[in-house]
Motif scaffolding. Structure first.
Motif, PDB file in Angstrom:
ATOM      1  N   LEU A  63       0.823  -1.209   0.000  1.00 29.80           N
ATOM      2  CA  LEU A  63       0.000   0.000   0.000  1.00 29.80           C
ATOM      3  C   LEU A  63       0.856   1.258   0.000  1.00 29.80           C
ATOM      4  O   LEU A  63       0.576   2.229  -0.714  1.00 29.80           O
ATOM      5  CB  LEU A  63      -0.928  -0.010   1.218  1.00 29.80           C
ATOM      6  N   ILE A  64       1.902   1.264   0.805  1.00 30.67           N
ATOM      7  CA  ILE A  64       2.764   2.439   0.907  1.00 30.67           C
ATOM      8  C   ILE A  64       3.547   2.649  -0.381  1.00 30.67           C
ATOM      9  O   ILE A  64       3.683   3.775  -0.875  1.00 30.67           O
ATOM     10  CB  ILE A  64       3.713   2.292   2.111  1.00 30.67           C
ATOM     11  N   PHE A  65       4.073   1.567  -0.938  1.00 28.61           N
ATOM     12  CA  PHE A  65       4.845   1.669  -2.180  1.00 28.61           C
ATOM     13  C   PHE A  65       3.972   2.209  -3.303  1.00 28.61           C
ATOM     14  O   PHE A  65       4.392   3.098  -4.058  1.00 28.61           O
ATOM     15  CB  PHE A  65       5.402   0.291  -2.548  1.00 28.61           C
ATOM     16  N   GLU A  66       2.749   1.696  -3.432  1.00 29.37           N
ATOM     17  CA  GLU A  66       1.851   2.162  -4.479  1.00 29.37           C
ATOM     18  C   GLU A  66       1.547   3.642  -4.328  1.00 29.37           C
ATOM     19  O   GLU A  66       1.502   4.388  -5.323  1.00 29.37           O
ATOM     20  CB  GLU A  66       0.555   1.344  -4.445  1.00 29.37           C
ATOM     21  N   ALA A  67       1.327   4.100  -3.086  1.00 31.34           N
ATOM     22  CA  ALA A  67       1.048   5.517  -2.868  1.00 31.34           C
ATOM     23  C   ALA A  67       2.274   6.376  -3.166  1.00 31.34           C
ATOM     24  O   ALA A  67       2.164   7.451  -3.763  1.00 31.34           O
ATOM     25  CB  ALA A  67       0.585   5.737  -1.428  1.00 31.34           C
ATOM     26  N   ALA A  68       3.466   5.896  -2.764  1.00 28.21           N
ATOM     27  CA  ALA A  68       4.692   6.671  -2.975  1.00 28.21           C
ATOM     28  C   ALA A  68       5.036   6.796  -4.448  1.00 28.21           C
ATOM     29  O   ALA A  68       5.689   7.768  -4.856  1.00 28.21           O
ATOM     30  CB  ALA A  68       5.853   6.021  -2.216  1.00 28.21           C
ATOM     31  N   LEU A  69       4.631   5.833  -5.266  1.00 30.71           N
ATOM     32  CA  LEU A  69       4.901   5.895  -6.708  1.00 30.71           C
ATOM     33  C   LEU A  69       4.311   7.153  -7.352  1.00 30.71           C
ATOM     34  O   LEU A  69       4.826   7.639  -8.360  1.00 30.71           O
ATOM     35  CB  LEU A  69       4.326   4.660  -7.413  1.00 30.71           C
ATOM     36  N   HIS A  70       3.235   7.684  -6.759  1.00 32.79           N
ATOM     37  CA  HIS A  70       2.524   8.815  -7.361  1.00 32.79           C
ATOM     38  C   HIS A  70       3.005  10.168  -6.838  1.00 32.79           C
ATOM     39  O   HIS A  70       2.458  11.196  -7.227  1.00 32.79           O
ATOM     40  CB  HIS A  70       1.025   8.679  -7.092  1.00 32.79           C
ATOM     41  N   ILE A  71       3.996  10.178  -5.966  1.00 31.38           N
ATOM     42  CA  ILE A  71       4.493  11.435  -5.408  1.00 31.38           C
ATOM     43  C   ILE A  71       5.684  11.913  -6.232  1.00 31.38           C
ATOM     44  O   ILE A  71       6.734  11.259  -6.260  1.00 31.38           O
ATOM     45  CB  ILE A  71       4.900  11.268  -3.927  1.00 31.38           C
ATOM     46  N   GLY A  72       5.529  13.026  -6.914  1.00 25.01           N
ATOM     47  CA  GLY A  72       6.602  13.561  -7.746  1.00 25.01           C
ATOM     48  C   GLY A  72       7.633  14.317  -6.916  1.00 25.01           C
ATOM     49  O   GLY A  72       7.300  14.950  -5.909  1.00 25.01           O
ATOM     50  N   TRP A  73       8.908  14.252  -7.357  1.00 31.15           N
ATOM     51  CA  TRP A  73       9.975  14.937  -6.628  1.00 31.15           C
ATOM     52  C   TRP A  73       9.699  16.436  -6.529  1.00 31.15           C
ATOM     53  O   TRP A  73       9.876  17.037  -5.469  1.00 31.15           O
ATOM     54  CB  TRP A  73      11.311  14.718  -7.335  1.00 31.15           C
ATOM     55  N   ARG A  74       9.324  17.040  -7.661  1.00 29.62           N
ATOM     56  CA  ARG A  74       9.136  18.490  -7.667  1.00 29.62           C
ATOM     57  C   ARG A  74       8.001  18.893  -6.732  1.00 29.62           C
ATOM     58  O   ARG A  74       8.108  19.873  -5.983  1.00 29.62           O
ATOM     59  CB  ARG A  74       8.849  18.971  -9.090  1.00 29.62           C
ATOM     60  N   GLU A  75       6.897  18.133  -6.769  1.00 29.63           N
ATOM     61  CA  GLU A  75       5.768  18.425  -5.883  1.00 29.63           C
ATOM     62  C   GLU A  75       6.169  18.253  -4.417  1.00 29.63           C
ATOM     63  O   GLU A  75       5.816  19.077  -3.568  1.00 29.63           O
ATOM     64  CB  GLU A  75       4.593  17.510  -6.205  1.00 29.63           C
ATOM     65  N   PHE A  76       6.900  17.196  -4.138  1.00 25.71           N
ATOM     66  CA  PHE A  76       7.337  16.968  -2.760  1.00 25.71           C
ATOM     67  C   PHE A  76       8.284  18.067  -2.299  1.00 25.71           C
ATOM     68  O   PHE A  76       8.160  18.581  -1.185  1.00 25.71           O
ATOM     69  CB  PHE A  76       8.024  15.606  -2.653  1.00 25.71           C
ATOM     70  N   ARG A  77       9.227  18.442  -3.164  1.00 22.02           N
ATOM     71  CA  ARG A  77      10.184  19.488  -2.810  1.00 22.02           C
ATOM     72  C   ARG A  77       9.483  20.812  -2.550  1.00 22.02           C
ATOM     73  O   ARG A  77       9.822  21.530  -1.594  1.00 22.02           O
ATOM     74  CB  ARG A  77      11.202  19.648  -3.949  1.00 22.02           C
ATOM     75  N   ASP A  78       8.495  21.137  -3.385  1.00 21.92           N
ATOM     76  CA  ASP A  78       7.790  22.407  -3.226  1.00 21.92           C
ATOM     77  C   ASP A  78       6.931  22.458  -1.968  1.00 21.92           C
ATOM     78  O   ASP A  78       6.517  23.545  -1.550  1.00 21.92           O
ATOM     79  CB  ASP A  78       6.910  22.672  -4.449  1.00 21.92           C
ATOM     80  N   ASN A  79       6.625  21.304  -1.379  1.00 17.02           N
ATOM     81  CA  ASN A  79       5.793  21.248  -0.175  1.00 17.02           C
ATOM     82  C   ASN A  79       6.487  20.539   0.976  1.00 17.02           C
ATOM     83  O   ASN A  79       5.840  20.131   1.940  1.00 17.02           O
ATOM     84  CB  ASN A  79       4.475  20.520  -0.491  1.00 17.02           C
ATOM     85  N   ALA A  80       7.818  20.402   0.874  1.00 15.69           N
ATOM     86  CA  ALA A  80       8.571  19.613   1.847  1.00 15.69           C
ATOM     87  C   ALA A  80       8.478  20.196   3.257  1.00 15.69           C
ATOM     88  O   ALA A  80       8.370  19.449   4.245  1.00 15.69           O
ATOM     89  CB  ALA A  80      10.030  19.508   1.428  1.00 15.69           C
TER      90      ALA A  80
END
Length: 407
Positions: A63-80
């Motif tokens: 479940l965690i791996f599937e959810a993490a697959l959809h998190i983009g680096w740029r989006e994560f960085r912009d909201n880190a």
């Protein structure tokens, strides 16, 4: 009845619930819990217990791996900043608030003579995780903005891992095995850091190999090995398996899936992991309903209600504090989003199995288990059933008819 027959029956029930939920426009995960509660109360057939090992090693990595697959680096960085604030200091603040508020409240109710600050601290640690098993499956179909969905998903994935670490450390603190604050801090960063390193190494190795292979079946198999292998290896090193799987999933989703595989392989992999998430969520939420004993919850209804109010209030205060800290940055969010983030802090299977894993002689163990189960069920049912309406009321998500036209 054999275990094979039980799982076949569970999947048959999940299919029927999915069809009924679609017609009734009820969130699928909520409908599963309701079905589990009813079937568990009727005791029509035996269901496997939702143990800590079953959840951690069979369900959560996928479940965690599937959810993490959809998190983009740029989006994560912009909201880190927002994500990390809620996932680490936010969990600490939530634990502290629950401990401070719940200790005198339970005492005034006369619900547990042995319930003191130590029990409140452990309860605060295990209940502070906004379980991704509950959140990820619910939020994707509500039409929420992409950034809001990212905040909910990413925060729930990370604070799921940090809450387990704080739960373990709180038990160690109470037992006296880690008495000094600096040792607790070092232990926390060691568990999280080693987990992240393991996930990064395995995710990078898998992504590199995938870029050199053009066989959908082999590549999908490699991602499956990565999801579960990163978790198992990190746990064997006494590190956070959840953090390892999150990092491995993000690397595979960004480095491999977006540049190292063909379009047909990408479609096959996304379809595979979408089904894995559906299947695992189906079983987990049914087992949540089976695990809950309504009679036991009714006995402790007053402390359960008190705990639910304290946990929800604590979540709201943490979100408000986090919103205030990022108010003058580009990561600021509106009060409407703050309300959704508060209400979206569902509790699910993880707090329940952590409560069940408490030592048998732990003071007020039965009360903690009842409060955990009660808060989890209340949050899934109440928040799950009202989330769609809340999003529309706040003008964040489109009306159902609008979504259908857009689709």
């Amino acid at each position: 009845m054999s275990i094979e027959s039980v799982f076949i029956l569970l999947f048959a029930v999940a299919t029927a619930v999915a069809l009924a939920a679609r017609r009734a426009r009820v969130p699928y995960t909520v409908a599963l819990v309701l079905a589990g509660l009813i079937l568990g109360y009727l005791d029509l057939f035996p269901a496997p217990h939702l143990t800590k090992d079953l959840l951690l090693f069979a369900f959560l990595p996928g479940l965690i791996f599937e959810a993490a697959l959809h998190i983009g680096w740029r989006e994560f960085r912009d909201n880190a900043l927002t994500i990390l604030l809620l996932a680490v200091p936010g969990v600490i603040a939530s634990m502290a608030l629950i401990t401070l508020l719940l200790t005198p409240l339970i005492g005034s109710l006369g619900a547990g003579t042995e319930f003191g600050w130590k029990q409140a601290l452990v309860f605060g640690a295990l209940i502070s995780a906004t379980d991704p098993v509950a959140v990820v499956g619910l939020f994707r179909h509500l039409g929420a903005p992409r950034r809001l969905t990212l905040l909910v998903d990413a925060e729930s994935l990370l604070n799921d891992g940090t809450a387990i670490v704080f739960y373990t450390l709180s038990l160690s603190l109470i037992a006296g095995s880690t008495p000094h604050a600096h040792r607790l801090v070092l232990q926390f960063f060691s568990i999280v850091g080693i987990g992240a390193l393991v996930g990064a190494l395995i995710g990078y190795a898998t992504s590199t190999l995938i870029r050199r292979i053009d066989d959908p079946m082999i590549e999908i198999t490699m991602t499956t090995v990565t999801a579960y292998g990163s978790f198992v290896i990190a746990e064997s090193l006494d590190a956070s398996g959840i953090i390892a799987t999150v990092v491995a999933g993000m690397i595979c989703g960004n480095f491999a899936a977006r540049s190292g595989i063909s379009a047909s392989t990408r479609i096959a992999a996304e379809s595979f992991w979408e089904y894995v998430a559906f299947a695992l969520n189906s079983i987990v939420f049914l087992l949540i309903g089976f695990e809950v004993h309504l009679r036991s919850l009714l006995v402790h209804w007053l402390p359960i209600l008190a705990a639910y109010l304290v946990v929800t209030l604590g979540r709201g205060l943490v979100i408000a504090l986090g919103g205030g800290l990022v108010a003058f940055t580009r990561e600021r969010f509106s009060w409407r989003w703050g309300v959704v983030l508060t209400w979206g802090g569902l509790r699910g299977a993880l707090p329940m199995v952590l409560a069940l894993s408490l030592p048998a002689d732990f003071p007020s163990r039965d009360l903690i288990i009842s409060m955990t189960f009660g808060v989890s069920v209340l949050s899934i049912l109440m928040h799950g059933l009202t989330m769609s309406g809340l999003l529309r009321l706040l003008g964040i998500a489109p009306e159902p008819a609008d979504r259908e036209r857009e689709g």
